[in-house]
Design an enzyme around this catalytic site. Sequence first.
Site, PDB file in Angstrom:
ATOM      1  N   HIS A 120      -7.542   1.981 -21.314  1.00 46.88           N
ATOM      2  CA  HIS A 120      -6.925   0.652 -21.373  1.00 46.88           C
ATOM      3  C   HIS A 120      -7.891  -0.456 -20.947  1.00 46.88           C
ATOM      4  O   HIS A 120      -7.620  -1.632 -21.189  1.00 46.88           O
ATOM      5  CB  HIS A 120      -5.635   0.604 -20.544  1.00 46.88           C
ATOM      6  CG  HIS A 120      -5.815   0.550 -19.058  1.00 46.88           C
ATOM      7  ND1 HIS A 120      -5.646   1.647 -18.240  1.00 46.88           N
ATOM      8  CD2 HIS A 120      -6.129  -0.471 -18.231  1.00 46.88           C
ATOM      9  CE1 HIS A 120      -5.840   1.305 -16.986  1.00 46.88           C
ATOM     10  NE2 HIS A 120      -6.144   0.012 -16.944  1.00 46.88           N
ATOM     11  N   ASP A 151      -5.542   8.163 -21.029  1.00 48.76           N
ATOM     12  CA  ASP A 151      -6.143   6.929 -20.524  1.00 48.76           C
ATOM     13  C   ASP A 151      -7.586   7.138 -20.088  1.00 48.76           C
ATOM     14  O   ASP A 151      -8.029   6.634 -19.059  1.00 48.76           O
ATOM     15  CB  ASP A 151      -5.325   6.360 -19.362  1.00 48.76           C
ATOM     16  CG  ASP A 151      -5.550   4.854 -19.183  1.00 48.76           C
ATOM     17  OD1 ASP A 151      -6.225   4.246 -20.049  1.00 48.76           O
ATOM     18  OD2 ASP A 151      -5.059   4.295 -18.181  1.00 48.76           O
ATOM     19  N   SER A 229      -9.133  -0.212 -12.257  1.00 45.98           N
ATOM     20  CA  SER A 229      -8.931   0.734 -13.347  1.00 45.98           C
ATOM     21  C   SER A 229     -10.249   1.308 -13.840  1.00 45.98           C
ATOM     22  O   SER A 229     -11.173   0.571 -14.175  1.00 45.98           O
ATOM     23  CB  SER A 229      -8.228   0.048 -14.516  1.00 45.98           C
ATOM     24  OG  SER A 229      -6.915  -0.288 -14.188  1.00 45.98           O
TER      25      SER A 229
END
Length: 398
Positions: A120, A151, A229
Amino acid sequence: MSRVKRFFSMPFGAGITGGLVVGLVGWLAIAAGWIESDPETVATTASATSIPASEPAAAGDALTAGEIYEKAGPAVAFVAAEQSGSTSGSPLGPVPGNGGTATGSGFLIDDAGTILTNAHVVDGSEAVTVKLGEDGETLDAKVVGADDSTDVAVLRVDPDKVQAAPLRIGDSDAATVGDAVVAIGNPFGLDRTVTTGIVSGLQREISAPDGFTISDVIQTDAAINPGNSGGPLISSAGEVLGINSQIATAGGGGSVGVGFAVPINTAQSVADQILDDGQADHAFIGISGADLTPQIADVLNLDLSEGALIQDVTPGSPADDAGLKVGDATMSVDGNEIRVGGDVITAVDGEPVTGMDDVVAAVNRKVPGDKLTLEISRGGEPKTVELTLADRPAKPGS
């Protein structure tokens, strides 16, 4: 409360923040074995190499947070992705920057210039750059491939321009609750930020950017925020245990000490597939189910206390071909309607099933073509069913 795991996309609601999402209680949208990688997200021209396995650290070699930061910091990347439009959209997400650029984190895992991050972070990007460490050069990065199911994305930079030593890859299956961990990343664009905590829980499940489910996720109370992230969650031995990906929040704010990392064993398997084949394949069984609780078992007069009660079978799926059955009656449990009278899965490959989460995790550990043996209860009678897993469809419910 009984929880039906439905194989549909779950919208990310209030209180869930970028790259960090999870159903902690209540109903949970799950795609057990329904997912396959989206070929449009995969572009590969780099030569394929597998991630080297690290030698396990010696017992008693615990490092301080400062020592981990000093050793690992140079290999943690500040990832900047120039966005071209809509992305697959994980709720934590990269941090928006100037001029349509979003930022996240990543880390170097070999001497060939391979960097792992979250899908992402780079989905929908036109160009990606990375900067390793504090004094590293900003380098152009190629997206070798991305897998929205887990992911995980793999980047490549020119190894001749990399000065940092790659991080050691650990064994996420060896993690235990209470283990000390360190997270390094770029929350809110603040590069090479280190936070500390412990492994707060294991075998959690979170929704992937495409709405399916990631299993065996590591929960931590190390502070993780938008921009973390893709960064590493590191053990006290200095080995990567996971990729920081999501958080749960209260009221849509920042970290409240409930963060989630994709296990490195999952990420390594996916990255190896991307490096070898340009994409990752995921197994498909074709069922949705609900947890069988003692309350439901008592109402149905079943001689069982736990298991996975099948709620739906996809036509033409391995489950359908194997003859798995759905009940034709419904009952209300805590305000939720569930179908009853169908098969109850009690074990997978000889391992007892306590609920649908166990079935999801078992399928997620397989690849298309693998065999799966299910022990089921049908009308109170035990039965064994063997099936061959197929490729997951590109989207939940398709």
